[in-house]
Scaffold this active site. Sequence first.
Site, PDB file in Angstrom:
ATOM      1  N   GLU A 118       7.534  37.987  36.463  1.00 29.16           N
ATOM      2  CA  GLU A 118       6.412  37.284  37.077  1.00 29.16           C
ATOM      3  C   GLU A 118       5.494  36.761  35.988  1.00 29.16           C
ATOM      4  O   GLU A 118       5.026  37.529  35.142  1.00 29.16           O
ATOM      5  CB  GLU A 118       5.649  38.240  38.003  1.00 29.16           C
ATOM      6  CG  GLU A 118       4.593  37.536  38.816  1.00 29.16           C
ATOM      7  CD  GLU A 118       3.856  38.480  39.758  1.00 29.16           C
ATOM      8  OE1 GLU A 118       3.275  39.483  39.277  1.00 29.16           O
ATOM      9  OE2 GLU A 118       3.869  38.209  40.976  1.00 29.16           O
TER      10      GLU A 118
ATOM     11  N   TYR B 278       1.834  29.491  39.112  1.00 35.62           N
ATOM     12  CA  TYR B 278       2.546  30.758  39.300  1.00 35.62           C
ATOM     13  C   TYR B 278       4.036  30.503  39.155  1.00 35.62           C
ATOM     14  O   TYR B 278       4.566  29.533  39.698  1.00 35.62           O
ATOM     15  CB  TYR B 278       2.261  31.325  40.700  1.00 35.62           C
ATOM     16  CG  TYR B 278       3.037  32.595  40.977  1.00 35.62           C
ATOM     17  CD1 TYR B 278       2.470  33.838  40.747  1.00 35.62           C
ATOM     18  CD2 TYR B 278       4.366  32.554  41.433  1.00 35.62           C
ATOM     19  CE1 TYR B 278       3.187  35.005  40.969  1.00 35.62           C
ATOM     20  CE2 TYR B 278       5.087  33.711  41.655  1.00 35.62           C
ATOM     21  CZ  TYR B 278       4.494  34.936  41.423  1.00 35.62           C
ATOM     22  OH  TYR B 278       5.204  36.083  41.627  1.00 35.62           O
TER      23      TYR B 278
END
Length: 387
Positions: free
Chosen positions: A197, A109
Amino acid sequence: MNIHEFQAKQVLGRFGVPVPKGQPAATPEEAAAAFRALGQPKAVIKAQIHAGGRGKAGGVKLIGSADEAREFAARLLGKPLVTHQTGPEGRVVRRVYLEEASQVARELYLGLVIDRKAAAVAVIASTEGGMEIEEVAARTPEKIITDPVNPLLGMAPFQARRIAFALGLKDKQVGQFAALLGALYRAFVETDASLIEINPLVVTAAGRVICLDAKISFDDNGLFRHPDIRELRDPNEEDPAETEAAKYDLSYVHLDGNIGCMVNGAGLAMATMDIVKYYGAEPANFLDVGGGADAQKIAAAFRILLSDARVKAVLINVFGGIMQCDVLARGVVDAAREVKLSVPLVVRMEGTNVKEGKQILAASGIKVITANDMADAARRVVESIGK
Ligand code: GDP
Ligand code: MN
């Protein structure tokens, strides 16, 4: 403003962030053609909506033929896709995105956010890619790295490498990751983003570090500097009331309650929402009509409020400083006649031309509940919906 994944990947690609090669498609035929154009044995086909969680909801599929691309597109296009982020009504899929498939060895991530406490852009990174970061934060917060970036230095290579090591990247991947994060940071700053993101960022079986998913939100206040980005706006993905409000330069945010609120000034609007809650109801919106609103703008704001079927009563709370109460009253009366007001309307106003304003309301024949002060107004509007 949010954009679609395929658009985010185009923007990031321009900054040199590695993303898979891909092509959007709006029809099943285009999807089949896109598969052929990629010229790979395998591709990933992905529903394009402004929401995550598509993978689990059946909106992402690995395919191996143009026929499969056509079938997937035919099944999803024009229909809502429900993910845990969309709410039960889902979001209509108007495009799919085909990209070359990657063989995934590791999912990580990587995010960039504005960290207001640090007064900087911060990197959020985690070894737990592919999962919701909120879930990781709740269950295993120690697996999240937060690292603010010094705005004067920018993304220094040593910092990027430090994050790479913390993610367990090795050898060539460290340099790849550092270059990727540097490019991502440049993209963030130069586009006036408020969030980027990448979930997941992957290490492929061949050892490449690339972005498999991409989400970007932009600061609306910076959009005037980026006409090319503004073009990426998808009105289908936006709340129609918010789009309408933007046309009139009204600051409107949709909320979950049933008391429509029309206020001038952001501070007064917040206080109004608080006091409505205090008396036991929930505001349906935040709406600041601003200081110098004219009757037309007031009427537009009032129409927007009433176009929301959940609104069971309206509270107008205005302090007439620059705004004049008679102008407000005229706007409200015009709009109330036009839309045939059918819910209770509570008005509290104070300030410039308040007497004229009250006269206009009284003479209009519209049913208005006038309030003496803010608390009285909040109490009355809550009462009016039977609470
Ligand atoms: P989201 O569910 O809306 O966040 O959509 P993503 O783009 O993140 O896709 C969901 C999941 O599909 C990812 O977490 C990956 O595990 C998987 N996925 C997406 N693209 C590929 C690919 O090219 N190869 C493989 N093996 N998996 C992929
Ligand atoms: Mn994702």
